[in-house]
Design a protein around this motif. Sequence first.
Motif, PDB file in Angstrom:
ATOM      1  N   ASP A 168     -74.142 -89.367  22.432  1.00  0.00           N
ATOM      2  CA  ASP A 168     -74.263 -90.239  23.484  1.00  0.00           C
ATOM      3  C   ASP A 168     -75.045 -90.525  24.156  1.00  0.00           C
ATOM      4  O   ASP A 168     -75.453 -91.462  25.039  1.00  0.00           O
ATOM      5  N   LEU A 169     -76.095 -89.383  24.330  1.00  0.00           N
ATOM      6  CA  LEU A 169     -76.964 -89.392  25.419  1.00  0.00           C
ATOM      7  C   LEU A 169     -77.340 -90.826  26.205  1.00  0.00           C
ATOM      8  O   LEU A 169     -78.692 -90.968  24.068  1.00  0.00           O
ATOM      9  N   ASP A 170     -77.809 -91.553  26.512  1.00  0.00           N
ATOM     10  CA  ASP A 170     -78.428 -92.415  26.493  1.00  0.00           C
ATOM     11  C   ASP A 170     -80.123 -92.153  27.093  1.00  0.00           C
ATOM     12  O   ASP A 170     -80.608 -91.172  28.006  1.00  0.00           O
ATOM     13  N   LYS A 171     -80.811 -92.814  25.881  1.00  0.00           N
ATOM     14  CA  LYS A 171     -82.239 -92.111  26.634  1.00  0.00           C
ATOM     15  C   LYS A 171     -83.471 -93.356  26.671  1.00  0.00           C
ATOM     16  O   LYS A 171     -84.401 -93.045  26.363  1.00  0.00           O
ATOM     17  N   THR A 172     -82.756 -94.380  27.544  1.00  0.00           N
ATOM     18  CA  THR A 172     -83.249 -95.487  27.342  1.00  0.00           C
ATOM     19  C   THR A 172     -84.036 -95.766  29.226  1.00  0.00           C
ATOM     20  O   THR A 172     -84.594 -96.431  29.740  1.00  0.00           O
ATOM     21  N   LEU A 173     -83.319 -94.747  29.984  1.00  0.00           N
ATOM     22  CA  LEU A 173     -83.759 -94.877  31.254  1.00  0.00           C
ATOM     23  C   LEU A 173     -85.356 -94.156  31.635  1.00  0.00           C
ATOM     24  O   LEU A 173     -86.423 -93.481  30.513  1.00  0.00           O
ATOM     25  N   PRO A 174     -85.675 -94.998  32.944  1.00  0.00           N
ATOM     26  CA  PRO A 174     -86.959 -94.345  32.787  1.00  0.00           C
ATOM     27  C   PRO A 174     -87.708 -92.911  33.340  1.00  0.00           C
ATOM     28  O   PRO A 174     -86.221 -91.999  33.401  1.00  0.00           O
ATOM     29  N   VAL A 175     -88.301 -92.357  33.864  1.00  0.00           N
ATOM     30  CA  VAL A 175     -88.329 -91.023  32.794  1.00  0.00           C
ATOM     31  C   VAL A 175     -89.564 -90.612  33.980  1.00  0.00           C
ATOM     32  O   VAL A 175     -90.078 -91.189  33.840  1.00  0.00           O
ATOM     33  N   THR A 176     -88.976 -89.258  34.691  1.00  0.00           N
ATOM     34  CA  THR A 176     -90.065 -89.137  35.641  1.00  0.00           C
ATOM     35  C   THR A 176     -91.177 -88.769  35.463  1.00  0.00           C
ATOM     36  O   THR A 176     -91.138 -87.196  33.543  1.00  0.00           O
ATOM     37  N   GLY A 177     -92.820 -88.915  35.670  1.00  0.00           N
ATOM     38  CA  GLY A 177     -93.578 -87.810  35.018  1.00  0.00           C
ATOM     39  C   GLY A 177     -93.274 -86.272  35.802  1.00  0.00           C
ATOM     40  O   GLY A 177     -92.985 -86.364  36.784  1.00  0.00           O
ATOM     41  N   PHE A 178     -93.945 -85.276  34.867  1.00  0.00           N
ATOM     42  CA  PHE A 178     -94.406 -84.200  35.004  1.00  0.00           C
ATOM     43  C   PHE A 178     -96.073 -84.458  34.540  1.00  0.00           C
ATOM     44  O   PHE A 178     -96.303 -84.710  33.050  1.00  0.00           O
ATOM     45  N   ALA A 179     -96.865 -83.429  35.433  1.00  0.00           N
ATOM     46  CA  ALA A 179     -98.123 -82.914  35.254  1.00  0.00           C
ATOM     47  C   ALA A 179     -98.157 -80.986  35.117  1.00  0.00           C
ATOM     48  O   ALA A 179     -97.651 -80.814  36.375  1.00  0.00           O
TER      49      ALA A 179
END
Length: 741
Positions: A168-179
Amino acid sequence: MKRLRAIPRWFARRFGYARLICLLLLVAFAALRVADPALVQELRLRTFDNFQALSPRPKTVRPVTIVDIDEKSLADPKLGQWPWPRTRIAEIIEKLTQLGALVIAFDVVFAEPDRLNPAIAADTFPGLDEVTREKLKALPSNDQVFAETLRRSRIVLGETASLEKRTDLDKTLPVTGFAMLGDPIPFMEPFPGLLRNVPVIEHAAAGRGLFTIPPERDGIIRRVPMIMRAQDVTMLALSFEMLRVLTATDTVFVKAEEGGITSLGLRGFQIPTDGNGKIWVHYANHDPSIYVSAIDVLEGRVSPEKIARKLILIGPSAIGLNDIKTTPVYSAMPGVEVHAQVLESVLTGSILTRPYWGVVVEFLGAVLLGFLVIVFAPQLGAITLVMVGGLFASALLGLSWYFYTQHRLMIDFTYPMLSTTAVYLTLIFANFVREQEQRRQMRSVFGQYLSPVLVEQLADSPPKLGGEEREITVMFSDVRGFTTISESYKHDPQGLTQLMNRFLTPLTDAIIARKGYVDKYMGDAIMAFWNAPLADKDHQINACEAALDMLDRIDRVNGEREQEAAHGGHVYIPLKVGIGLNTGIGVVGNMGSDLKFNYSALGDSVNLASRLEGQSKEYGFPIIVGSATAMAVKDRLAILELDFIMVKGKTEPEVIYAITGREDVMHSERFQLLRNLTIEMLAAYRNCDWDEALAAIERGRRKDEAKELAKLYDLYEARIRHYRVDPPPEDWNGAYALLTK
């Protein structure tokens, strides 16, 4: 090939076989350093631990405040036991925001909806009229109220990595950007699962970070990962996420090379890491001054300077919430303070680093010093060699200490010292062997000319008394009602002897099979202990498993005896065993007199085990254990808290438990229900709420169809009747003083 084989022989003839062996030993140590096995790592880590303990990070500023979920807050009726209502936590957030907190982070996870949500209450509380029920359902949930509060502040929610993958992992959360410079993902600490907060809360937060801190092999927290992979999601650590939110950084820079991750960067910070993205925490001493109680925040009793322009961590220090970590400077540091130490280290620029060139320095130092010992040691006298060795050891230690204290660099001196010492001792041993061989040759040569020594004095070395202190788990077992059984054999003493052998043998086998040491037999009683004379890191669980095995074996013996009694037409009296177990420090060793002694154990922990065995008949459970034993096995066996007692001859009370079964019993619905009812009864009893205690007992009796707790309930009912007539003192802590052993 012949020339290659001739080189060792030429070297041995030219410089001696001892130097050849030492040269090969030096090569072996060089290979050992390249392999870097666990033993070498452990020695290195312990060295750095000692450095931190001797010179912890000095505190010049305190940028972090911990809002503590402490015993004081849990005891206050406004908050009560954890988890608290989300509306109360929202009030705390509002107070902190009003006082000027920069970023607020939670070292806890809100994985389930609030159990006090109005809609849940409407469906839970019986007897509500429909109007009231509908009004409750119409109210916003506590989670929604909490989420609205989060939106008005800069909040970082804590998440935790888990060993089980969640569907049930929520994958709609804002994602931190990684360079990412290079490919750091293969080097990140991986976890199969990720446990997040309920979605309505997650979407309201400014950030999310993992508060998972995997310890080293020995359980000590030295390094904390700043970036991890949990269920295929790249996550920042809770502390690093706080810095990201503080600096309003949208993209985190991750630099990796062939050997692993080298650094993480965000606006204003460049943080060096080890190859797995972990930082070596430069610990300061445990600092109670950065803690404020959650209830004090709620009540407005915290001075503003404790909160204003501070990074706030909300987390537990209460023992019952099981977030205690071991660090190089403090053996029982709350996990939330570890995150605070990370933040302080980063913000003050005092992170410890282990540079890549440190390994080269250590390797070359070991090879060079070892080679110098091989070349010059045989030419130096013993005193000179010791002085030079001490000088080299001091220089190695001094350089390592200098790099640590002045530059916060961790350079290991133990490996060069270990390899050099091994080479040195090998040379000494070789010299000793050579001298012994020379003496043998001289005795052989001159023995035919000189009269040999005809009489040599033999010195007997009688065993010496004494012992050593060691943590042991002690067992006392006794057969209940054995006097009655033995009376039935008064005309058949041989039969009684056979009976004793018949039940003592399987009980002894059960103890020995679980690595126990049988100290002595006392009639029908047995004394045994674990973790001596042989070390046993699992001595508590082995002792408890042995006790359960003993009950199983005595049941089999009883079954056989019952069948024999039925066929023989004689009276059958079952054998019942009472067992007491306790873990603590004891003195073990050879004890007795100069003429007769045996290996045994003494100490307060031994006495307590004996007292617990005597109480098994009073509480109605065959296995009773002390708190230290129970806490060591609580995750693997079914334990039930029985009482808080003051045993005869002791001044400190002890919480005692019953072992009621193995893991299958522990996870059974029936045991969980009875354990919870017993906890309710004990809590009411210790609060002198006699009516509630009796009500809990009555509920327990109804659920206990097998009457396993009947004797325990009878005991507490008798005590309550006594206390109604003669109440305990006002400062009573719930302990009951036993009058018998």
